[in-house]
Design a protein around this motif. Sequence first.
Motif, short mmCIF file in Angstrom:
data_model
loop_
_atom_site.label_atom_id
_atom_site.label_comp_id
_atom_site.label_asym_id
_atom_site.label_seq_id
_atom_site.Cartn_x
_atom_site.Cartn_y
_atom_site.Cartn_z
N SER A 74 -7.72 3.48 23.81
CA SER A 74 -8.61 1.73 22.95
C SER A 74 -8.15 1.55 22.05
O SER A 74 -7.47 2.05 21.30
CB SER A 74 -9.78 3.06 22.52
N ILE A 75 -8.79 0.24 21.63
CA ILE A 75 -8.46 -0.37 20.08
C ILE A 75 -9.67 0.04 18.95
O ILE A 75 -9.24 0.08 18.04
CB ILE A 75 -8.65 -1.93 20.29
N HIS A 76 -10.22 0.80 19.66
CA HIS A 76 -11.64 1.51 18.36
C HIS A 76 -10.95 2.49 17.99
O HIS A 76 -11.38 3.21 16.66
CB HIS A 76 -12.74 1.35 19.23
N ALA A 77 -10.23 3.65 18.59
CA ALA A 77 -9.56 4.77 17.66
C ALA A 77 -8.23 4.97 18.39
O ALA A 77 -7.86 4.70 19.27
CB ALA A 77 -10.78 5.86 18.38
#
Length: 156
Positions: A74-77
């Motif tokens: 993912s891009i958020h973690a």
Amino acid sequence: MSAATRPSGAIIRTAEQGDAAMLAVLLEQLGYPATADEVVERLARLGQLRTAVVLVGEVKNEVVALATSHVFPSIHATPPAALLTTLVVHAAHRGAGIGAALCRAVEDWARAQGAIRISLTSGLQRAGAHVFYERIGYQRTGVRLGKTLTPASHPT
Ligand SMILES: CC(C)(COP(=O)(O)OP(=O)(O)OC[C@H]1O[C@@H](n2cnc3c(N)ncnc32)[C@H](O)[C@@H]1OP(=O)(O)O)[C@@H](O)C(=O)NCCC(=O)NCCS
């Protein structure tokens, strides 16, 4: 994953093509009817992914439970996100600890893939399952929104 006997008495192992007929029964109980042939095809597709796992719970050589999980970047973690994507225990075997044992096995697999958190979505009508999940440590932290994707009317 190697087969392992859990406290419930169930053996937890990865699914095999020979499990397809029983998995079709379990999917019907979950509300997603499928033929054994469809399950064979889906198992084959999932089996090509290193980012998905299909686990079964077996009691006295009979498959009585199913769980699937997926991990994805993912891009958020930085650690991969993990989802518990299917869980069902045969109606005749509920309340014996098999669901909890399968969840622990899924969590072990997700941890081994580098995940530090696992999430799931579940229909509002599954109130009993929500109590189950909370009993084994899951917390309500959001809502699920879904939309049916109709075929595009103006292909580009
Ligand atoms: C939800 C489900 C997977 C639970 O599996 P299970 O093997 O029956 O659950 P377990 O026996 O491992 O139960 C673990 C704990 O949750 C509790 N629990 C399980 N189902 C429960 C229910 N419906 N209501 C309240 N508590 C429940 C058990 O009492 C147990 O508590 P304990 O630790 O105090 O003994 C199973 O009931 C099922 O397949 N339901 C239909 C399909 C479904 O809804 N799947 C979830 C889709 S999101």
